[in-house]
Design a protein around this motif. Structure first.
Motif, PDB file in Angstrom:
ATOM      1  N   GLU A 104       0.830  -1.211   0.000  1.00  0.00           N
ATOM      2  CA  GLU A 104       0.000   0.000   0.000  1.00  0.00           C
ATOM      3  C   GLU A 104       0.859   1.254   0.000  1.00  0.00           C
ATOM      4  OE1 GLU A 104      -2.613  -0.339   3.345  1.00  0.00           O
ATOM      5  OE2 GLU A 104      -3.912  -1.793   2.340  1.00  0.00           O
ATOM      6  N   HIS A 105       1.954   1.229   0.766  1.00  0.00           N
ATOM      7  CA  HIS A 105       2.838   2.403   0.798  1.00  0.00           C
ATOM      8  C   HIS A 105       3.503   2.619  -0.558  1.00  0.00           C
ATOM      9  CE1 HIS A 105       2.567   3.656   4.939  1.00  0.00           C
ATOM     10  NE2 HIS A 105       2.734   2.400   5.354  1.00  0.00           N
ATOM     11  N   ARG A 106       3.910   1.545  -1.206  1.00  0.00           N
ATOM     12  CA  ARG A 106       4.517   1.685  -2.542  1.00  0.00           C
ATOM     13  C   ARG A 106       3.500   2.235  -3.529  1.00  0.00           C
ATOM     14  NH1 ARG A 106       7.004  -3.517  -1.607  1.00  0.00           N
ATOM     15  NH2 ARG A 106       5.300  -4.405  -2.784  1.00  0.00           N
ATOM     16  N   THR A 107       2.282   1.729  -3.466  1.00  0.00           N
ATOM     17  CA  THR A 107       1.236   2.166  -4.381  1.00  0.00           C
ATOM     18  C   THR A 107       0.865   3.621  -4.138  1.00  0.00           C
ATOM     19  OG1 THR A 107       0.360  -0.086  -4.425  1.00  0.00           O
ATOM     20  CG2 THR A 107      -1.084   1.640  -5.216  1.00  0.00           C
ATOM     21  N   SER A 108       0.701   4.005  -2.874  1.00  0.00           N
ATOM     22  CA  SER A 108       0.342   5.392  -2.575  1.00  0.00           C
ATOM     23  C   SER A 108       1.505   6.326  -2.881  1.00  0.00           C
ATOM     24  CB  SER A 108      -0.111   5.547  -1.120  1.00  0.00           C
ATOM     25  OG  SER A 108       0.964   5.295  -0.245  1.00  0.00           O
ATOM     26  N   GLY A 109       2.741   5.868  -2.675  1.00  0.00           N
ATOM     27  CA  GLY A 109       3.914   6.682  -3.000  1.00  0.00           C
ATOM     28  C   GLY A 109       4.013   6.940  -4.492  1.00  0.00           C
ATOM     29  N   ALA A 110       3.719   5.913  -5.289  1.00  0.00           N
ATOM     30  CA  ALA A 110       3.758   6.069  -6.740  1.00  0.00           C
ATOM     31  C   ALA A 110       2.652   7.014  -7.204  1.00  0.00           C
ATOM     32  CB  ALA A 110       3.619   4.707  -7.417  1.00  0.00           C
TER      33      ALA A 110
END
Length: 119
Positions: A104-110
């Motif tokens: 989720e953090h990778r997705t929201s960061g992207a």
């Protein structure tokens, strides 16, 4: 199996088993790592030997002890019949949650990078 359980009940004997995972050792080498007397270490080694957890070999004037894990495997198999411990299931759940949170953090960061690039 009772002999094995009794043998591993003592913390000194458990430590001896851990030490013997590294390879064969003489009684003197084992005793040198403890603050107890050599006769006490010899008694612990005898209990481990009688329980089938270690075997010894006379090499010259030295008696070398070696781990024999077969009896421990028998005990582990017996314990396995009681199923997977609850704490293992909790650790698996924690691992799943950690991976989900990272994803989720990778997705929201992207997504945030895309917003900044378009702004």
């Amino acid at each position: 199996m009772d002999e094995v359980a009794g043998a591993i009940a003592d913390p000194v004997r458990r430590e001896i088993l851990v030490m013997l995972r590294e390879g064969r050792m003489s009684a003197g080498q084992i005793a040198g790592r403890f603050q107890i007397s050599r006769p006490a270490v010899s008694r612990h080694l005898r209990v481990l030997r009688e329980g089938g957890l270690v075997h010894d070999e006379l090499v010259g004037r030295r008696r070398l002890y070696e781990l024999d894990p077969a009896r421990l495997h028998e005990l582990a198999e017996w314990l396995g019949q009681f199923g997977r411990p609850a704490w293992e299931q909790r650790l698996d759940a924690l691992e799943t949650e950690v991976y989900r949170t990272r994803r989720e953090h990778r997705t929201s960061g992207a997504a945030e990078e895309v917003k900044e690039d378009t702004a």
